[in-house]
Structure formats: structure tokens, C-alpha cells
Design an enzyme around this catalytic site. Structure first.
Site: not given
Ligand code: SDX
Length: 427
Positions: A305, A362
Site C-alpha cells: 500500500h 483487497d
Molecule cells: C487499493 O491508495 C489507496 O488508499 C488505495 C486503496 C483505497 O482504499 O482507495 O487502499 C485501495 O488500491 C489498495 C491497493 C490494491 N493494489 C494491490 O494490491 C496491487 C499490488 N500492490 C502493489 O501494486 C503496490 O503495493 C501498490 C500499487 C498498492 C502500491 O504501490 P507503490 O506505493 O508505488 O509501491 P512501490 O510499487 O513503489 O513498491 C515499493 C517496493 C517495490 O520494490 P523495490 O523497487 O523497492 O525493490 O515494494 C515492491 C515494489 O516492487 N512491491 C511489491 C508489491 N507491492 C510493492 N512486490 C511484490 N508484490 C507487491 N504486491
């Protein structure tokens, strides 16, 4: 004496005002930065950028706190019902009995759809994704209610549009579900209450009644999804609304933003991922490795998140509700066991721990929707029904904010510098 931040640029020091919120969050007000220094800031994904001041929802991602208008989400999930929470988000306080009755009464005047809208719904192929259908049909409401196209909406206009969207979005959703299965639509009975009315419209069978506890479970899920400050779709609603586009186009845009897999579309993607793991013999460890592999675009859906670097408080409530509801329905879903195993594996894995990746709203919600009989491709439409009051509250607050301006970010240009045109024959 108001607080300021000092910024030294090109040998000059400028004072920028510091703003402190009611929960002591601090922000540097950079509204004058470009005019005074020629500089802008750059913050891809706006992770460090406040787009507005808002009094609707407070999140503390480090402590896993979520409050709607000051009320903790745990108390609202336990003690209130979705229409009360919708009123709270939109009007700022918990309604008294008469206020709640009047609010819900307004929705009943929109208990049927204009014939033109049902004609449009009837044109969609049965296998169309419901999110695309709902977004299109919500936007097409502007063709039937042109009175909302004007820019200067009165209080009465806003309240009416809000009531109409709260009432008709659920009817549109249930109508398309039944039509896509060759079933005759079933009319809305608002007196059943929002969640029970929706389930009745979806699954109506002569002589069968929607179970009150099932309706209550859905009502709690809707409360948990109702708002989440400046998330991607709420920010989209604010951006579209800032141009004074009509409310139907504005909400349609929010629905489209929510559809994405990284946002609300994650609840459908989680179920598909759990099904994939089940097909692979339940071996979730290989999926954990895939999620950690930088050469693999696979992400653990339902994990991580932008704001919560601790448990998503909504995920905790939903996980607990999963056991209760599946037990009540006598559903033994192996996907729940796979989800719990996957969660435990990830929470003990350095990669996830280092990055503060926890289950989000989710991760477990789809298991409950599945148990309630909601088809997987409609999970994100359930998020729409829950989030709608939040979007409407954010839109109303933005439209009533004297400081609000049309959203128009800047950029840092990194393209070609000036060059002369060469005609086609000389290229
Ligand atoms: C919702 O914003 C809100 O409030 C949203 C929400 C709401 O109520 O409106 O809460 C609802 O959208 C919840 C999120 C649902 N999405 C998912 O579950 C999809 C999987 N999650 C990721 O795509 C990600 O965690 C996000 C999109 C939710 C957040 O993305 P960020 O903040 O841009 O984080 P990031 O991609 O910069 O991640 C930081 C690190 C990265 O690794 P490094 O580059 O540091 O090595 O964490 C890793 C990412 O690759 N990472 C994950 C991951 N989420 C982040 N690695 C594997 N699996 C994941 N799910």
C-alpha cells in the site's frame, strides 16, 4: 508566529509557509515557489505531495489508523450502517434519526431508471466487463439529466445528484448482472436497506428472502470501502471535478481509475491469483518467489500500500469477518486457507518485511464476495458501491473549497530542444 521552512536556491534563501493539520501533519506550502524562484517540485505518483486540505478521512499509515470524520473505522464497522456512514462522509456528522430518514427518503425517489438508460444497458454484450458498463452508463446519465450540466450547482442540485447516484448506481449494477444472465431485472425496494435491497435485486428468487446476516456482512464491507482520502480514484474525481465537468462524468472517471489492477481492480486479481495457486496444487511459495523476482512483473495482489506501512486496519476486520461469514454460510472455501498460508509466508519473508508489505483491503474481500455469490468480475463494482459516498464527499468538499482551482500540474521537459521543420520531400 507562523512556522516557515527555509529553502536555499541559487544563493538565495526563501521562506515557505508550513501548514499543520488537525492531527499535526506538516506540509510545506509551495504555491508561491515557481513565482518566487522559477523552480517547481517533481514527485512522480504524488507520494509526497498534498493535493488539498480535507476534513473527510484521516489515515496514519505507520500506525494503521483510519477515521471517517474523526470516527475510527473499527467503531463504524461495528456500530453503524452504510447509509449512516454515507451521510457522515458527505455531511460531516453522524445523522440524527430524522436526518437519516430524510437522506434515505431522497434515494427512494430514484428507485427506477429512465427507460433510455435501460435501453443502453440492454445493448451491452453479456460478457462485457461490468466496470466498463457501469462507467459508461453513469456518464450517459448526463444525457437524461441535462439540468446537472451547469457549472454553478445549488445545494439542492448537489444533494439531489448525490442521492441519485447513490440510488441508481446499485440499480444499474444489479440490472446488468441479471441481464447478462438472461434474468428479468428486479426492482429496487429501498425500504429493505441499501445492502439487502442490492442483494435482493441481484439474486431475487420468488419466495426466497435475502438473509439478514448476509446483508449485514455486505453492509460492513461497504462501510470499510467508503472512503480513503486522496487515493488514485478519489484524486481522479477531484481532478475531473475541478474543471467543473458534470457530476456524472466526474464519478464515471473515478470508476475508471478504480478499475485498474493496482487499485480497486486488485480484489478481482487476488481471487484470480488464489485460483491460479489452487490450480498449481496450492504451492503459494512459488508465487512468493515470483513476486520477489525483479525480472517477473508478477506482484502479490492484495499486498502492499502507498500509505499503510503497517497492517491495513480494514484488512484485519475483513479477515476476521471471512471466518464468521463463511462459517455462517457453511462455505468451506479452500481459497481462504491458501490466502492465510500465503499471508503467513509473506509476512515472514525478508523481502516483504523490508518493504513493509502487508495485506491491504483487497486481499480478503474477494473471498467474502465469492461466498455471497458475487461473480469475480463484479468484485470491483462492489468497491464502486462502497467508495461512491467517499467520492461524492470529496467532490462536494472540493467544489465548496474557496481555495480550489482547476487541477493543472506542471512538468520537467526532457524532450528535444528547438529544431526547424523539414518538409516530407527532404526527409
Ligand atoms: C487499493 O491508495 C489507496 O488508499 C488505495 C486503496 C483505497 O482504499 O482507495 O487502499 C485501495 O488500491 C489498495 C491497493 C490494491 N493494489 C494491490 O494490491 C496491487 C499490488 N500492490 C502493489 O501494486 C503496490 O503495493 C501498490 C500499487 C498498492 C502500491 O504501490 P507503490 O506505493 O508505488 O509501491 P512501490 O510499487 O513503489 O513498491 C515499493 C517496493 C517495490 O520494490 P523495490 O523497487 O523497492 O525493490 O515494494 C515492491 C515494489 O516492487 N512491491 C511489491 C508489491 N507491492 C510493492 N512486490 C511484490 N508484490 C507487491 N504486491
Amino acid at each position: 508566529m507562523s512556522e516557515t521552512a527555509k529553502l536555499e536556491l541559487d544563493g538565495k534563501v526563501i521562506d515557505l509557509p508550513v501548514i499543520t493539520g488537525s492531527e499535526n501533519e506538516k506540509a510545506i506550502d509551495i504555491r508561491k515557489l515557481r513565482a518566487e524562484t522559477g523552480y517547481i517540485t517533481l514527485d512522480s505518483g504524488f507520494g509526497n505531495t498534498g493535493s488539498c486540505k480535507s476534513g473527510i478521512t484521516f489515515l496514519n499509515g505507520e500506525k494503521g489508523i483510519l477515521r471517517y470524520r474523526g470516527y475510527p473505522i473499527e467503531q463504524l464497522a461495528e456500530g453503524s450502517r452504510f447509509m449512516e456512514v454515507a451521510y457522515l462522509l458527505i455531511h460531516g456528522n453522524l445523522p440524527k434519526e430524522n436526518e437519516l430518514n430524510f437522506f434515505e427518503e431522497k434515494l427512494t425517489s430514484f428507485a427506477t431508471l429512465p427507460e433510455g438508460i435501460t435501453n443502453i444497458l440492454d445493448q451491452f454484450p453479456a460478457d462485457a466487463h461490468p466496470m466498463g458498463v457501469i462507467s459508461s452508463v453513469i456518464s450517459s446519465l448526463s444525457a437524461f439529466y441535462p439540468e446537472f450540466l451547469k457549472s454553478d450547482l445549488t445545494e439542492v442540485d448537489k444533494d439531489r445528484a448525490i442521492a441519485q447516484l447513490l440510488a441508481q448506481t446499485k440499480i444499474i449494477t444489479a440490472y446488468f448482472y441479471r441481464k447478462s444472465r438472461g434474468l428479468a431485472p428486479h426492482r429496487s425496494h429501498p425500504s429493505l436497506g441499501f445492502a439487502k435491497d442490492f442483494l435482493n435485486m441481484m439474486f431475487f428468487e420468488e419466495g426466497k428472502e435475502v438473509d439478514d446476516e448476509v446483508a449485514k456482512a455486505l453492509d460492513v464491507l461497504l462501510i470499510l470501502h467508503a472512503d480513503h482520502e486522496q487515493n488514485c480514484s478519489a484524486s481522479t474525481v477531484r481532478v475531473i471535478g475541478s474543471s467543473h465537468a458534470n457530476i456524472f462524468a466526474t464519478i464515471s472517471g473515478g470508476i475508471d481509475a478504480l478499475w485498474g489492477q493496482l487499485h480497486g481492480g486488485a480484489n478481482q486479481a487476488v481471487l484470480e491469483m488464489l485460483e491460479q495457486i489452487k490450480q498449481a496444487g496450492g504451492d503459494y511459495k512459488q508465487f512468493i518467489e515470483k513476486a520477489k523476482d525483479k525480472n517477473d512483473s508478477f506482484k502479490l495482489m492484495g499486498f502492499g500500500h502507498r500509505v499503510y506501512k503497517n497492517f491495513d486496519p480494514r484488512a484485519k476486520i475483513i479477515k476476521k469477518a471471512c471466518d464468521t461469514i463463511l462459517d455462517k454460510l457453511g462455505v468451506d472455501d479452500p481459497l481462504l486457507d491458501i490466502a492465510k498460508g500465503l499471508e503467513q509466508e509473506a509476512l515472514n519473508d525478508e523481502y516483504f518485511k523490508e518493504r513493509n508489505l502487508y495485506p491491504n483491503v483487497d486481499f480478503y474481500s474477494g473471498i467474502i464476495y465469492k461466498a455471497l455469490g458475487i461473480p469475480t468480475n463484479m468484485f470491483t463494482t462492489m468497491f464502486v458501491l462502497g467508495r461512491l459516498p467517499g467520492w461524492l464527499a470529496q467532490w462536494k468538499e472540493m467544489r465548496e473549497d474557496p481555495d480550489a482551482r482547476i487541477a493543472r500540474p506542471r512538468q520537467v521537459y526532457v524532450g528535444e530542444s528547438t529544431r526547424n521543420f523539414v518538409s516530407l520531400k527532404d526527409r
